[in-house]
Write an enzyme that holds these catalytic residues in place. Structure first.
Site, PDB file in Angstrom:
ATOM      1  N   SER A  78       5.292 -80.693  77.497  1.00 49.40           N
ATOM      2  CA  SER A  78       5.509 -80.920  76.229  1.00 49.40           C
ATOM      3  C   SER A  78       4.372 -81.313  75.159  1.00 49.40           C
ATOM      4  CB  SER A  78       6.422 -82.184  76.026  1.00 49.40           C
ATOM      5  OG  SER A  78       6.611 -82.449  74.665  1.00 49.40           O
ATOM      6  N   TYR A 121       8.617 -90.590  76.926  1.00 46.96           N
ATOM      7  CA  TYR A 121       8.924 -89.259  77.387  1.00 46.96           C
ATOM      8  C   TYR A 121       7.570 -88.513  77.343  1.00 46.96           C
ATOM      9  CZ  TYR A 121       9.980 -84.332  76.387  1.00 46.96           C
ATOM     10  OH  TYR A 121      10.043 -82.990  76.345  1.00 46.96           O
TER      11      TYR A 121
END
Length: 350
Positions: free
Chosen positions: A142, A167
């Site tokens: 990501s 995350y």
């Protein structure tokens, strides 16, 4: 090629599975269909792949009624025994691992979900590859890994040691775990750092869906950092084309890698990291205006301060994908938004 695609009830996984099936690959889809967001949307995607909701059972295969080379299993990545059995029985040629607990802000509320899915789940993927001869592994990282980094555009040569959400920390961990398995076991691992992806069948927790739902239902949209933000919005078809190139060309050791001055994005092991985005950030206010034009309706805007765990701007340097795979994202924002709005009206308003 027989390919395991995890997360096929998800946005990117669905589109990728469809693309691979249409070119003739054999695709096994996997998803736990959790309720992080509306499961009806997830089942809708699966239905487009010929996987009917009423035929899905836990830990068992459902065969597609639309694609002869597709089957789906509802299975949680953290189910160690289930994952071991899947790899042992299926003997995949390649794995594209997209399934994960997503969302920056949700990680502030449910941190354990990220460890179970993104860490333990990824370990089960790596072990499945290791013990069953799968040498071709691609996986989703990501843009969130860039964290406190303010250098623009984000480059894979940047170090990513300062995440600002759990995350992001789990995705950084995935990259490190992948390198370990590439080094120890020769698994050809390629990580893709996704930037902001949009398009038909998109996630309802992302800006395009949130904004569209609010505008059409006469609710104000939340515009964070008072609109002074930008995102590297990338249309789903451009993303999928890049992923397919990566699957077809597994990573190899970098002959120029220097242990005295180690490049973060490659290695003496078969390990690579790429940004995958549009290479052209769009100002948030421009994005909103484009969406308003496509909807034919103005948004009521509620300007708010920055959220915890968020970043002001994302901008992908995709020169690595361009150099190695001639990756050329070319969908104009207005065209992509138009296609998204057409799908949205069909799915939600009919």
């Amino acid at each position: 090629m027989k390919i395991l695609v995890t997360g096929t009830a998800g946005f990117i996984g669905f589109h990728l599975a469809k693309k691979l099936l249409e070119r003739g690959d054999e695709v096994t889809g996997l998803d736990n269909i959790n309720d992080y967001y509306d499961v009806n949307l997830k089942y809708g995607r699966l239905n487009e792949l010929g996987i009917a909701r009423e035929n899905i059972e836990e830990n068992s295969f459902t065969v597609s009624t639309k694609y002869p080379k597709h089957k789906f299993i509802k299975l949680d990545l953290s189910d160690r025994e289930g994952m071991e059995k899947l790899f042992q029985e299926e003997k995949f040629d390649a794995v594209m691992h997209l399934a994960a607990q997503a969302g920056v802000r949700y990680s502030l509320e449910k941190p354990h979900a990220y460890i179970e899915s993104n860490i333990a789940g990824f370990m089960n993927i790596l072990e499945g590859c290791r013990h069953n001869g799968v040498k071709n592994l691609s996986y989703a990282s990501s843009s969130s890994v860039y964290g406190l980094n303010r250098s623009q555009p984000f480059k894979t040569s940047n170090h990513t040691d300062h995440p600002v959400s759990l995350y992001a920390a789990t995705k950084k961990s995935n990259e490190m775990m992948a390198h370990t398995y590439a080094h120890l076991y020769g698994i050809q691992t390629t990580g893709l750092r996704f930037f902001t992806v949009y398009g038909p069948w998109g996630r309802p927790d992302m800006a395009p869906m949130l904004f569209t739902d609010a505008i059409l239902n006469d609710r104000p949209i939340k515009v964070f950092n008072h609109g002074k933000m930008s995102r590297d919005f990338t249309y789903i078809d451009d993303i999928v084309n890049g992923i397919v190139q990566v699957i077809d060309h597994p990573s190899a050791p970098d002959p120029d890698w220097n242990a005295q001055n180690p490049a973060p994005e490659s290695s003496s092991a078969p390990y690579r990291l790429y940004n995958i985005g549009n290479n052209a950030p769009v100002a948030l206010m421009e994005f909103i205006e484009t969406l308003e034009n496509a909807l034919g309706k103005k948004a009521e805007k509620n300007f708010l301060p920055m959220q915890d765990g968020d970043v002001v701007s994302t901008y992908a340097d995709v020169s690595g994908l361009m150099k190695d795979f001639d990756y050329r994202p070319d969908t104009k924002l207005s065209d992509g938004i138009s296609k998204f709005v057409t799908w949205y009206r069909t799915f939600y308003e009919e």
